[in-house]
Design an enzyme around this catalytic site. Structure first.
Site, mmCIF file in Angstrom:
data_model
loop_
_atom_site.group_PDB
_atom_site.id
_atom_site.type_symbol
_atom_site.label_atom_id
_atom_site.label_comp_id
_atom_site.label_asym_id
_atom_site.label_seq_id
_atom_site.Cartn_x
_atom_site.Cartn_y
_atom_site.Cartn_z
ATOM 1 C CB SER A 116 -0.916 0.010 1.233
ATOM 2 O OG SER A 116 -2.069 -0.736 0.985
ATOM 3 C CB SER B 292 1.686 -1.231 4.368
ATOM 4 O OG SER B 292 2.031 -1.741 3.110
ATOM 5 C CG HIS C 298 -3.422 -5.202 -1.714
ATOM 6 N ND1 HIS C 298 -2.952 -3.967 -2.096
ATOM 7 C CD2 HIS C 298 -3.642 -5.095 -0.375
ATOM 8 C CE1 HIS C 298 -2.888 -3.169 -1.041
ATOM 9 N NE2 HIS C 298 -3.297 -3.837 0.014
ATOM 10 N NE ARG C 299 -7.962 -3.138 1.319
ATOM 11 C CZ ARG C 299 -8.509 -2.772 2.471
ATOM 12 N NH1 ARG C 299 -8.026 -1.749 3.132
ATOM 13 N NH2 ARG C 299 -9.551 -3.413 2.975
ATOM 14 C CD GLU D 72 -9.276 2.992 -0.694
ATOM 15 O OE1 GLU D 72 -8.884 2.369 0.299
ATOM 16 O OE2 GLU D 72 -8.869 2.749 -1.855
ATOM 17 N NE ARG E 129 -5.830 3.427 -0.224
ATOM 18 C CZ ARG E 129 -5.258 2.512 0.570
ATOM 19 N NH1 ARG E 129 -4.064 2.739 1.116
ATOM 20 N NH2 ARG E 129 -5.860 1.388 0.838
ATOM 21 C CG HIS F 199 -8.231 4.881 4.479
ATOM 22 N ND1 HIS F 199 -7.867 3.589 4.818
ATOM 23 C CD2 HIS F 199 -8.520 4.853 3.167
ATOM 24 C CE1 HIS F 199 -7.934 2.817 3.743
ATOM 25 N NE2 HIS F 199 -8.322 3.561 2.724
ATOM 26 C CB CYS G 184 -8.431 -0.314 10.035
ATOM 27 S SG CYS G 184 -7.456 1.160 9.898
HETATM 28 O O1 SUG Z 1 -5.517 -0.420 2.648
HETATM 29 N N1 SUG Z 1 -3.091 -2.147 4.494
HETATM 30 C C1 SUG Z 1 -4.411 -1.531 4.438
HETATM 31 C C2 SUG Z 1 -4.767 -0.915 5.754
HETATM 32 C C3 SUG Z 1 -6.189 -0.449 5.779
HETATM 33 C C4 SUG Z 1 -6.511 0.337 6.985
HETATM 34 N N2 SUG Z 1 -7.865 0.752 6.961
HETATM 35 C C5 SUG Z 1 -8.341 1.922 7.416
HETATM 36 N N3 SUG Z 1 -7.553 2.932 7.659
HETATM 37 N N4 SUG Z 1 -9.607 2.046 7.536
HETATM 38 C C6 SUG Z 1 -4.478 -0.505 3.311
HETATM 39 O O2 SUG Z 1 -3.509 0.228 3.117
HETATM 40 C C7 SUG Z 1 -1.267 -3.501 3.632
HETATM 41 C C8 SUG Z 1 -1.102 -4.833 2.949
HETATM 42 C C9 SUG Z 1 0.322 -5.221 2.729
HETATM 43 O O3 SUG Z 1 1.161 -4.353 2.539
HETATM 44 O O4 SUG Z 1 0.594 -6.445 2.723
HETATM 45 C C10 SUG Z 1 -2.674 -2.954 3.530
HETATM 46 O O5 SUG Z 1 -3.367 -3.262 2.597
#
Ligand code: SUG
Length: 422
Positions: free
Chosen positions: A23, A29, A128-129, A163, A200, A236, A353
């Site tokens: 991310s 991350s 990935h999301r 998101e 995002r 976010h 989250c």
């Molecule tokens: O979308 N991390 C998520 C974290 C989401 C947090 N959600 C809120 N703030 N509501 C993202 O960035 C990391 C996955 C990785 O690097 O393996 C990740 O997707």
């Protein structure tokens, strides 16, 4: 007479939880990319948080891990995609654990037709999301199948990034009153004329969700997130602000036009109480490493609000001293509850989250998605027995890991009577 309460649906951390640095703009991350993850510990931490909140606040729901690895995604990316570590890791991502990104939810008292509306987030900014929503929608369709009370939409078109609830706040006198919904969006790097990290959430997506949900324009507010916060790692809004009832708890630098944002909220909701943390007390960098604002702000059965924060807040002297000072004052937040969700935190996912708030009558939700102590015991046993203890990046792609992940998830579905999601 139905009684509407807030039910938090936490994402159960999936057996493929790993650290792949996927991310851009998410500092945690990036920092933990390539490290060993501990899926079993991660899922048990999440479950312990749910148990605590069930005991404290009385209602708790959950959403399930999605099927992984997603071989369809690799097929769509063409032969050899699995040789690219980032693409391979995307197919294994357990990112659906962060259910604040599953959907945006407008409770029944806010909508034109008196139903609770849910729009799954398209999450298009990150590969990935972006794969999550079809399976998430299947789950929301099941959990909220009662069409007298719920409408589950399709996501907004993928031209516009959405998101979900992570960029949405609701102000209200009490949960079952009509509320004011606040959508926070970011401007793109091009519109900002530069910057480090992408926004995002696009305003066009937020406006579409508000229209789909039949919200009253006089009770809907659109606010721009501060690009300074985005570039500091607040990917976010829920990394720098959280609201509950009549209260917003926010960092001084959360919004692009600070005064304009509070004026707009106050115009729609005059009783607004602002608990603002000055940058001089807690810097944006401290806010982002401690995740002070990625907290669950919850109305307590005994009155007043509790702030469920990550343990990391206790480890940051400036953050902890701010919180102690806040509790000593006479504000709306009366209690701070630290929880250990370190495995999720290392991927940028704090207590807020990990949950999707749905104001509803729990009797109208499919009971298979509602937590009880007995169900928590059963889930804990499955996780302890089936979830991989650890995953190293080099394990991704091995058939032994694939089998373990699939078997673990299916065992959970069986225990919960939800094999139709298999
Ligand atoms: O979308 N991390 C998520 C974290 C989401 C947090 N959600 C809120 N703030 N509501 C993202 O960035 C990391 C996955 C990785 O690097 O393996 C990740 O997707």
């Amino acid at each position: 007479m139905t009684s509407l309460v807030e039910v938090n649906f936490d994402g159960i951390v999936g057996p493929s939880h790993n650290y792949a640095g996927l991310s851009l703009g998410n500092v945690a991350s990036a920092k933990h990319q390539g490290q060993t993850s501990y899926p079993r510990a991660a899922a048990l931490q999440g479950l312990a948080k749910m148990r605590g909140n069930l005991a404290r606040f009385g209602h708790q729901g959950f959403l399930l891990p999605l099927p992984r690895p997603n071989t369809d995604l690799l097929d769509q990316l063409g032969p050899g995609a699995q040789d690219n570590p980032a693409l391979l890791a995307a197919a294994y991502s357990a990112s659906s654990m962060w259910t604040a990104n599953a959907a945006t939810v407008s409770p029944a008292p806010d909508t034109a037709d008196g139903r609770c509306h849910l729009t799954p987030a398209n999450l298009v900014t990150m590969l990935h999301r972006a794969q999550e929503w079809p399976d998430t929608k299947r789950m929301l369709d099941l959990a909220f199948a009662d069409s007298a009370h719920f409408t589950v939409h399709d996501p907004v078109p993928p031209t516009f990034g959405d998101e979900g609830a992570a960029n949405h706040m609701r102000l209200c006198a009490s949960h079952d009153d009509s509320g004011v919904e606040v959508f926070v969006y970011g401007r793109s790097l091009a519109e900002r004329g530069g910057g480090k990290f992408p926004a995002r959430q696009h305003i066009e997506a937020s406006r579409a969700v508000a229209r789909l949900h039949g919200l009253d324009p006089a009770r809907t507010v659109f606010i721009e997130q501060n690009p300074v916060a985005i570039d500091a790692g607040a990917f976010h809004n829920d990394v720098v602000a959280v609201a509950n009832g009549d209260t917003i708890f926010a960092h001084e630098l959360a919004f692009a036009d600070r005064q304009g944002a509070y004026d707009a909220m106050r115009k729609a909701f005059p009783a607004l109480q602002v608990v603002e943390v000055p940058d001089s007390a807690v810097s944006l960098a401290d806010a982002i490493t401690s995740y002070l604002f990625n907290a669950q702000l919850v109305t307590r059965p005994v009155g007043g609000m509790a702030l469920v924060v990550p343990e990391e807040c206790r480890e940051n002297a400036r953050v902890w001293s701010y919180l102690e000072g806040m509790l000593a004052g006479n504000g709306p937040i009366r209690e701070v509850v630290p929880v250990d969700v370190r495995e999720s935190m290392a991927n940028g996912g704090g207590p807020a989250c990990l949950r999707l708030r749905v104001v509803c009558d729990p009797a109208t939700v499919d009971p298979r998605f509602l937590l009880t102590e007995a169900k928590a015991d059963a889930m804990e046993a499955i996780i302890a027995r089936e979830w991989p203890e650890q995953i190293d990046p080099a394990d991704l792609g091995k058939s032994s890991l694939d089998n373990a992940i699939r078997t673990a998830r299916y065992a959970l579905l069986e225990t919960l009577g939800l094999t139709e999601l298999g």
